[in-house]
Design an enzyme around this catalytic site. Structure first.
Site, PDB file in Angstrom:
ATOM      1  N   CYS A  98     -16.081   4.320  -9.939  1.00 14.79           N
ATOM      2  CA  CYS A  98     -15.114   5.100 -10.734  1.00 14.79           C
ATOM      3  C   CYS A  98     -15.171   4.764 -12.225  1.00 14.79           C
ATOM      4  O   CYS A  98     -14.629   5.494 -13.048  1.00 14.79           O
ATOM      5  CB  CYS A  98     -13.704   4.896 -10.206  1.00 14.79           C
ATOM      6  SG  CYS A  98     -13.539   5.318  -8.475  1.00 14.79           S
ATOM      7  N   HIS A 111      -8.253   6.664 -15.578  1.00 16.84           N
ATOM      8  CA  HIS A 111      -8.820   7.063 -14.290  1.00 16.84           C
ATOM      9  C   HIS A 111      -7.675   7.540 -13.394  1.00 16.84           C
ATOM     10  O   HIS A 111      -6.606   6.919 -13.349  1.00 16.84           O
ATOM     11  CB  HIS A 111      -9.553   5.873 -13.669  1.00 16.84           C
ATOM     12  CG  HIS A 111     -10.083   6.160 -12.313  1.00 16.84           C
ATOM     13  ND1 HIS A 111     -10.776   7.312 -12.039  1.00 16.84           N
ATOM     14  CD2 HIS A 111     -10.021   5.470 -11.148  1.00 16.84           C
ATOM     15  CE1 HIS A 111     -11.118   7.317 -10.758  1.00 16.84           C
ATOM     16  NE2 HIS A 111     -10.664   6.213 -10.205  1.00 16.84           N
ATOM     17  N   ASN A 114      -8.402  11.592  -6.643  1.00 20.31           N
ATOM     18  CA  ASN A 114      -9.325  10.692  -7.338  1.00 20.31           C
ATOM     19  C   ASN A 114     -10.748  11.247  -7.198  1.00 20.31           C
ATOM     20  O   ASN A 114     -11.265  11.346  -6.093  1.00 20.31           O
ATOM     21  CB  ASN A 114      -9.198   9.303  -6.684  1.00 20.31           C
ATOM     22  CG  ASN A 114     -10.112   8.256  -7.283  1.00 20.31           C
ATOM     23  OD1 ASN A 114     -11.053   8.572  -8.007  1.00 20.31           O
ATOM     24  ND2 ASN A 114      -9.843   7.005  -6.964  1.00 20.31           N
TER      25      ASN A 114
HETATM   26  N1  COA Z   1       0.063   8.800   5.635  1.00 17.65           N
HETATM   27  C1  COA Z   1       1.115   8.177   6.185  1.00 17.65           C
HETATM   28  N2  COA Z   1       1.197   6.842   6.303  1.00 17.65           N
HETATM   29  C2  COA Z   1       0.187   6.112   5.825  1.00 17.65           C
HETATM   30  C3  COA Z   1      -0.942   6.703   5.223  1.00 17.65           C
HETATM   31  C4  COA Z   1      -0.976   8.105   5.141  1.00 17.65           C
HETATM   32  N3  COA Z   1      -1.994   8.781   4.576  1.00 17.65           N
HETATM   33  N4  COA Z   1      -1.802   5.734   4.836  1.00 17.65           N
HETATM   34  C5  COA Z   1      -1.239   4.568   5.160  1.00 17.65           C
HETATM   35  N5  COA Z   1      -0.040   4.791   5.775  1.00 17.65           N
HETATM   36  C6  COA Z   1       0.916   3.819   6.305  1.00 17.65           C
HETATM   37  C7  COA Z   1       0.280   2.485   6.626  1.00 17.65           C
HETATM   38  O1  COA Z   1      -0.296   2.518   7.910  1.00 17.65           O
HETATM   39  C8  COA Z   1       1.470   1.558   6.535  1.00 17.65           C
HETATM   40  O2  COA Z   1       2.204   1.631   7.736  1.00 17.65           O
HETATM   41  P1  COA Z   1       2.840   0.320   8.391  1.00 17.65           P
HETATM   42  O3  COA Z   1       3.827  -0.191   7.374  1.00 17.65           O
HETATM   43  O4  COA Z   1       3.459   0.859   9.636  1.00 17.65           O
HETATM   44  O5  COA Z   1       1.695  -0.613   8.617  1.00 17.65           O
HETATM   45  C9  COA Z   1       2.339   2.170   5.438  1.00 17.65           C
HETATM   46  O6  COA Z   1       1.891   3.532   5.311  1.00 17.65           O
HETATM   47  C10 COA Z   1       2.231   1.463   4.114  1.00 17.65           C
HETATM   48  O7  COA Z   1       0.859   1.256   3.832  1.00 17.65           O
HETATM   49  P2  COA Z   1       0.371   0.557   2.525  1.00 17.65           P
HETATM   50  O8  COA Z   1      -1.118   0.436   2.550  1.00 17.65           O
HETATM   51  O9  COA Z   1       1.158  -0.687   2.267  1.00 17.65           O
HETATM   52  O10 COA Z   1       0.810   1.665   1.437  1.00 17.65           O
HETATM   53  P3  COA Z   1       0.778   1.564  -0.126  1.00 17.65           P
HETATM   54  O11 COA Z   1       2.099   1.891  -0.664  1.00 17.65           O
HETATM   55  O12 COA Z   1       0.095   0.304  -0.585  1.00 17.65           O
HETATM   56  O13 COA Z   1      -0.179   2.766  -0.511  1.00 17.65           O
HETATM   57  C11 COA Z   1      -2.429   3.294  -1.152  1.00 17.65           C
HETATM   58  C12 COA Z   1      -1.511   2.801  -0.046  1.00 17.65           C
HETATM   59  C13 COA Z   1      -3.849   3.394  -0.613  1.00 17.65           C
HETATM   60  C14 COA Z   1      -1.945   4.669  -1.610  1.00 17.65           C
HETATM   61  C15 COA Z   1      -2.344   2.294  -2.350  1.00 17.65           C
HETATM   62  O14 COA Z   1      -2.547   0.972  -1.874  1.00 17.65           O
HETATM   63  C16 COA Z   1      -3.360   2.581  -3.413  1.00 17.65           C
HETATM   64  O15 COA Z   1      -3.308   3.601  -4.081  1.00 17.65           O
HETATM   65  N6  COA Z   1      -4.308   1.644  -3.665  1.00 17.65           N
HETATM   66  C17 COA Z   1      -5.309   1.819  -4.666  1.00 17.65           C
HETATM   67  C18 COA Z   1      -6.397   2.692  -4.115  1.00 17.65           C
HETATM   68  C19 COA Z   1      -7.322   3.217  -5.178  1.00 17.65           C
HETATM   69  O16 COA Z   1      -6.911   3.531  -6.248  1.00 17.65           O
HETATM   70  N7  COA Z   1      -8.592   3.328  -4.816  1.00 17.65           N
HETATM   71  C20 COA Z   1      -9.601   3.871  -5.638  1.00 17.65           C
HETATM   72  C21 COA Z   1      -9.989   2.939  -6.700  1.00 17.65           C
HETATM   73  S1  COA Z   1     -11.118   3.703  -7.782  1.00 17.65           S
END
Ligand code: COA
Length: 328
Positions: A114, A253, A283
């Site tokens: 990215c 980004h 993204n």
């Molecule tokens: N829909 C519904 N629930 C979802 C889900 C979805 N698409 N994806 C994950 N969950 C659930 C998980 O299973 C978890 O459930 P649990 O509490 O029962 O285990 C819960 O939601 C929370 O998950 P978590 O991973 O803690 O959520 P979060 O608030 O950290 O958000 C991301 C997850 C991926 C959105 C976040 O971590 C993120 O944006 N990270 C950076 C990713 C990124 O930018 N990547 C590219 C870099 S270039």
């Protein structure tokens, strides 16, 4: 007088097909509400079965060359930043060159995930300011839908397809004032595609185990992103001899609205100075920053003389930021 490199043309292209959060609700256990509140994304664009990264890159490139009032024959070098090349080789840059008939250009792909577009403009700046080349086309282009696991709701909801491009060349005012790049290979497991390279070539097992799709440790990437967006922005603002008050606009980004808002807060920059279009596209990896730059420019949000910070992070881990004084 020393040559100064700047952006002299900008363009973008996104595929027509729209996949909304509601469409994803139908194929996986997720909801529009969850995706919107956790990421800010409402919908994303997806290539159709006959389109590949080079097709998106070609259209963005032609738009940028036209914007620069140049022809493909004027381009000396084409750099395509991508993690979804049409093939392992030849480079997607060579495919774009053939499509647009930029017969005088040297071509290569650049892989910094990215952060690829920021790496690309940094490389282009060196070629232009050393007077080796005059016009360099830097493209960020991705067909990420091709490497998404639609059985993994934690990644499939985040990404989309698109392409953005700039033509860089010598400018008499403004230009790329500073760039700052960084990497930490110890973070290689946070974000990757495990198979399909020389370590784990394609096999029945690699396919069965879904190893050709993006894997991500979301929480680790989130924490890294917020920290590094601030650090990289501050570093390049300082090396341009500017202060945060001198910055007119930030083009980050487009990974997650919560990452963008947290970074803006840490930088003490109000959100009306920050461009956000991830609600429409998700993204797009290397394409996110140049597509956002093109849209911000077309919407009149950036004007000649403005100091703009471009900042990104991604797999590798990699990061990069640049201060550009807008010259068109
Ligand atoms: N829909 C519904 N629930 C979802 C889900 C979805 N698409 N994806 C994950 N969950 C659930 C998980 O299973 C978890 O459930 P649990 O509490 O029962 O285990 C819960 O939601 C929370 O998950 P978590 O991973 O803690 O959520 P979060 O608030 O950290 O958000 C991301 C997850 C991926 C959105 C976040 O971590 C993120 O944006 N990270 C950076 C990713 C990124 O930018 N990547 C590219 C870099 S270039």
């Amino acid at each position: 007088m020393n040559t100064k490199a700047g952006i002299v043309g900008v363009g973008s292209y996104v595929p027509k097909n729209i996949i909304s959060n509601f469409d994803l609700e139908k194929i996986m256990d997720t909801s529009d509400e969850w995706i919107k509140t956790r990421t800010g994304i409402r919908e994303r664009r997806i290539v159709d079965e006959n389109e590949a990264t080079s097709d998106l890159a070609t259209k963005a490139a032609l738009n940028a060359i036209k914007d620069a009032n140049l022809t493909p024959e004027d381009i000396d070098l084409i750099i395509v930043a991508t993690i979804t090349p049409d093939m392992i080789f030849p480079s997607t840059a060579c495919l774009v060159q053939a499509n647009i008939k930029a017969t005088k250009a040297a071509c290569f792909d650049l892989e910094a995930a990215c952060s690829g577009f920021i790496y690309g403009i940094t490389v282009a700046k060196q070629f232009i300011e050393s007077d080796a080349y005059k016009h360099v086309l830097v493209i960020g282009a991705e067909a990420l839908s091709r490497i998404l696991d639609y059985e993994d709701r934690s990644t499939a909801i985040l990404f989309g397809d698109g392409a953005g491009a700039v033509v860089m060349g010598p400018v008499s005012e403004g230009g790329v004032l500073s760039t700052s790049l960084g990497s930490d290979g110890n973070g290689k497991d946070y974000l990757n595609i495990p198979a399909g390279g020389s370590k784990t070539p394609a096999s029945e097992d690699s396919i069965k185990n879904r190893l050709h799709f993006i894997k991500m440790a979301g929480n680790d990437v989130f924490k890294f992103a917020v920290r590094i967006m601030q650090d990289a922005s501050v570093e390049c603002i300082e090396s341009a001899n500017l202060e945060i008050q001198d910055i007119d606009y930030l083009i980050p980004h487009q990974a997650n609205i919560r990452i963008i808002e947290a970074s803006a807060k840490r930088l003490k920059l109000s959100m009306d100075k920050v461009y956000v279009n991830l609600d429409k596209y998700g993204n797009m990896s290397a394409a996110s920053i140049p597509v956002a730059l093109d849209e911000a420019y077309r919407e009149g949000k950036i004007k000649k003389g403005d100091n703009i910070v471009l900042v990104g992070f991604g797999g590798g881990l990699t990061w990069g930021a640049s201060v550009v004084r807008w010259s068109i």
